[in-house]
Write a protein that holds these residues in place. Structure first.
Motif, PDB file in Angstrom:
ATOM      1  N   GLN A  82     -58.438  18.281  43.453  1.00  0.00           N
ATOM      2  CA  GLN A  82     -57.584  17.787  42.365  1.00  0.00           C
ATOM      3  C   GLN A  82     -56.112  17.851  42.768  1.00  0.00           C
ATOM      4  OE1 GLN A  82     -58.820  16.437  39.534  1.00  0.00           O
ATOM      5  NE2 GLN A  82     -56.738  15.841  39.058  1.00  0.00           N
ATOM      6  N   GLN A  85     -55.410  14.970  45.100  1.00  0.00           N
ATOM      7  CA  GLN A  85     -55.388  13.706  44.354  1.00  0.00           C
ATOM      8  C   GLN A  85     -54.073  13.573  43.579  1.00  0.00           C
ATOM      9  OE1 GLN A  85     -58.661  13.284  41.668  1.00  0.00           O
ATOM     10  NE2 GLN A  85     -58.206  11.162  41.208  1.00  0.00           N
ATOM     11  N   ASN A  86     -53.622  14.645  42.930  1.00  0.00           N
ATOM     12  CA  ASN A  86     -52.353  14.596  42.194  1.00  0.00           C
ATOM     13  C   ASN A  86     -51.179  14.349  43.140  1.00  0.00           C
ATOM     14  OD1 ASN A  86     -53.740  15.064  39.841  1.00  0.00           O
ATOM     15  ND2 ASN A  86     -53.171  17.209  39.702  1.00  0.00           N
ATOM     16  N   PHE A  88     -51.296  12.691  45.961  1.00  0.00           N
ATOM     17  CA  PHE A  88     -51.357  11.282  46.358  1.00  0.00           C
ATOM     18  C   PHE A  88     -50.807  10.385  45.245  1.00  0.00           C
ATOM     19  CE2 PHE A  88     -53.702   7.246  46.475  1.00  0.00           C
ATOM     20  CZ  PHE A  88     -53.301   6.798  47.713  1.00  0.00           C
ATOM     21  N   GLU A  89     -51.174  10.668  43.995  1.00  0.00           N
ATOM     22  CA  GLU A  89     -50.670   9.858  42.876  1.00  0.00           C
ATOM     23  C   GLU A  89     -49.152   9.997  42.746  1.00  0.00           C
ATOM     24  OE1 GLU A  89     -52.848  10.979  39.406  1.00  0.00           O
ATOM     25  OE2 GLU A  89     -54.708  10.087  40.123  1.00  0.00           O
ATOM     26  N   ALA A  90     -48.623  11.201  42.940  1.00  0.00           N
ATOM     27  CA  ALA A  90     -47.168  11.401  42.853  1.00  0.00           C
ATOM     28  C   ALA A  90     -46.458  10.615  43.952  1.00  0.00           C
ATOM     29  CB  ALA A  90     -46.834  12.882  42.956  1.00  0.00           C
ATOM     30  N   GLU A  92     -47.552   7.857  45.330  1.00  0.00           N
ATOM     31  CA  GLU A  92     -47.643   6.443  44.944  1.00  0.00           C
ATOM     32  C   GLU A  92     -46.598   6.099  43.884  1.00  0.00           C
ATOM     33  OE1 GLU A  92     -49.494   3.585  45.687  1.00  0.00           O
ATOM     34  OE2 GLU A  92     -49.854   4.712  47.515  1.00  0.00           O
ATOM     35  N   VAL A  93     -46.418   6.961  42.899  1.00  0.00           N
ATOM     36  CA  VAL A  93     -45.435   6.713  41.840  1.00  0.00           C
ATOM     37  C   VAL A  93     -44.025   6.682  42.431  1.00  0.00           C
ATOM     38  CG1 VAL A  93     -44.377   7.739  39.783  1.00  0.00           C
ATOM     39  CG2 VAL A  93     -46.848   7.574  39.948  1.00  0.00           C
ATOM     40  N   HIS A  96     -43.568   3.426  44.207  1.00  0.00           N
ATOM     41  CA  HIS A  96     -43.418   2.331  43.237  1.00  0.00           C
ATOM     42  C   HIS A  96     -42.022   2.360  42.621  1.00  0.00           C
ATOM     43  CE1 HIS A  96     -44.976  -0.808  40.702  1.00  0.00           C
ATOM     44  NE2 HIS A  96     -44.610  -0.149  39.614  1.00  0.00           N
TER      45      HIS A  96
END
Length: 152
Positions: A82, A85-86, A88-90, A92-93, A96
């Protein structure tokens, strides 16, 4: 006095015994020891099972400990997954947001360029700029009384 008597008796009896020739100790014999255990007892599970049978700790305590350790391992792996995954999402954000910031900067530069070209294009089209800017202040405006119910 009793100690002296014993030493005398001990000494006197030793002197009366015939001296025997000391015998050599027998040579130890080598013997082949074969493993009588089955193959399943050689495994780790077999050893643990044998240990639980021979010790006073009941099998239930060992089972609870194994389940606790397995649950802890699975929980740690899930938590780590987890967290990755968090992360990786951070990332990506953030990427972006960086792209959107660059787009905003590009659009602002384009808008500034168009604003700078506006007077030249207006003069090409034949438009003339007015000399002074006129402003109208309507805050103090009052409507005339004859226009309220009047005809138009």
């Amino acid at each position: 006095m009793a100690a002296t008597v014993r030493s005398i008796r001990s000494g006197s009896s030793a002197s009366q015994r015939p001296q025997a020739k000391p015998q050599a100790a027998p040579r130890p014999q080598l013997k082949l020891i074969s493993n009588t255990r089955d193959d399943h007892e050689r495994s780790v599970f077999g050893r643990v099972l044998e240990w639980t049978r021979t010790r006073t700790a009941p099998m239930m305590h060992v089972a609870v400990a194994v389940v606790f350790l397995a649950a802890t391992l699975i929980g740690a792996l899930m938590l780590r997954t987890q967290m990755v995954q968090n992360s990786f999402e951070a990332a990506e954000v953030k990427r972006h947001i960086s792209v959107l910031t660059q787009d905003i900067d590009d659009d602002q530069a384009k808008l500034d360029q168009l604003v700078a070209e506006l007077p030249d294009k207006a003069s090409e089209m034949g438009m003339v700029s007015k000399g002074g800017a006129a402003t109208i202040d309507l805050q103090g405006y009052q409507q005339p009384k004859d226009a309220e119910g009047g005809t138009q």
